[in-house]
Write a protein that holds these residues in place. Sequence first.
Motif, mmCIF file in Angstrom:
data_model
loop_
_atom_site.group_PDB
_atom_site.id
_atom_site.type_symbol
_atom_site.label_atom_id
_atom_site.label_comp_id
_atom_site.label_asym_id
_atom_site.label_seq_id
_atom_site.Cartn_x
_atom_site.Cartn_y
_atom_site.Cartn_z
ATOM 1 N N THR A 158 0.849 -1.194 0.000
ATOM 2 C CA THR A 158 0.000 0.000 0.000
ATOM 3 C C THR A 158 0.880 1.237 0.000
ATOM 4 O O THR A 158 1.850 1.324 0.771
ATOM 5 C CB THR A 158 -0.927 0.022 1.227
ATOM 6 N N CYS A 186 0.713 5.544 0.062
ATOM 7 C CA CYS A 186 -0.121 6.723 0.318
ATOM 8 C C CYS A 186 0.640 7.984 -0.076
ATOM 9 O O CYS A 186 1.716 8.270 0.468
ATOM 10 C CB CYS A 186 -0.506 6.797 1.794
ATOM 11 N N TYR A 243 -9.291 2.331 -11.239
ATOM 12 C CA TYR A 243 -9.163 3.681 -10.670
ATOM 13 C C TYR A 243 -10.492 4.123 -10.069
ATOM 14 O O TYR A 243 -11.518 4.151 -10.769
ATOM 15 C CB TYR A 243 -8.736 4.648 -11.782
ATOM 16 N N LEU A 289 -6.959 4.675 -5.522
ATOM 17 C CA LEU A 289 -8.078 5.211 -4.744
ATOM 18 C C LEU A 289 -7.874 6.714 -4.562
ATOM 19 O O LEU A 289 -7.093 7.154 -3.722
ATOM 20 C CB LEU A 289 -8.150 4.526 -3.368
ATOM 21 N N ASP A 290 -8.561 7.488 -5.365
ATOM 22 C CA ASP A 290 -8.439 8.949 -5.325
ATOM 23 C C ASP A 290 -9.396 9.503 -4.267
ATOM 24 O O ASP A 290 -10.612 9.375 -4.401
ATOM 25 C CB ASP A 290 -8.753 9.520 -6.707
ATOM 26 N N PRO A 320 -10.372 8.501 -1.189
ATOM 27 C CA PRO A 320 -11.403 7.501 -0.877
ATOM 28 C C PRO A 320 -12.298 7.841 0.307
ATOM 29 O O PRO A 320 -13.403 7.324 0.409
ATOM 30 C CB PRO A 320 -10.581 6.238 -0.590
ATOM 31 N N LEU A 357 -2.493 -1.190 -3.281
ATOM 32 C CA LEU A 357 -3.327 0.011 -3.183
ATOM 33 C C LEU A 357 -2.452 1.250 -3.317
ATOM 34 O O LEU A 357 -1.378 1.329 -2.704
ATOM 35 C CB LEU A 357 -4.063 0.060 -1.843
ATOM 36 N N THR A 369 -3.100 5.367 -2.957
ATOM 37 C CA THR A 369 -4.148 6.300 -2.563
ATOM 38 C C THR A 369 -3.570 7.653 -2.170
ATOM 39 O O THR A 369 -2.352 7.843 -2.116
ATOM 40 C CB THR A 369 -4.972 5.704 -1.402
ATOM 41 N N ASN A 370 -4.448 8.584 -1.911
ATOM 42 C CA ASN A 370 -4.043 9.910 -1.436
ATOM 43 C C ASN A 370 -5.052 10.416 -0.408
ATOM 44 O O ASN A 370 -6.109 9.817 -0.214
ATOM 45 C CB ASN A 370 -3.929 10.898 -2.613
ATOM 46 N N THR A 406 -5.194 10.367 2.821
ATOM 47 C CA THR A 406 -5.561 9.419 3.870
ATOM 48 C C THR A 406 -4.939 9.851 5.193
ATOM 49 O O THR A 406 -3.893 10.495 5.220
ATOM 50 C CB THR A 406 -5.085 7.995 3.536
#
Length: 216
Positions: free
Chosen positions: A28, A30, A66, A145-146, A148, A175, A177-178, A180
Amino acid sequence: MKILIQTANAQPHENSPALNCQLTEKSTFCFKSKSISLSPYLKMLDLHSSPYNGCVQYTPQLHTAYLNPEIQLVSWLPSFANLTLAANYHQLGTRQEINERADYLLDCFSCTAIRDRLPHFISPLERKYLLIARTLMLEPQLLFLDTPFIGLNRQETEKLTEKLVTLAKQCQLTLVTNETGSNFIQLAQAHIIYCDTQKFHYFSHWNDFQRYLKVT
């Protein structure tokens, strides 16, 4: 650990900091920043190319999906049909296989009870569950995951965090993502790609990231 995506001086825009990173399987990552928008970087990675400068290299036959916050559920379709729509369009299996996968994901997200409900009649957290389940219908190895957790309260964010971390392990997903929080990063044991005003920095552990912030 197998490298899935590698970037070299990749820039989504002319004046944006260059991104140099390696995204590995079953991990993952981030993206975090206090000064720039990170959505363009996720979109750049998802498009397999750098619009302005540098390059984005993918491992062959990598399947990605996406979560785009701008694309919501189809309002006139019930939950189950929202999940099967894209999978049927892309012919990702027989109709029976697609239906079984949709039922499996509804169960994973504790959404079996809302199988036949329209989006208007379910909660914000349930809608978020379905949006993520819809991307997982595409059977990705890597999921972007934009933002999320946008639109969720603290309790809902905690529930979604637990679901995502559990599913990532079960499905052996990577994963990316951003936006978070610390709870997700620590529970997911995520790598942190942090951008200050000028450049990106990479951290393997939350504590290392916290120490960096204290001295800068």
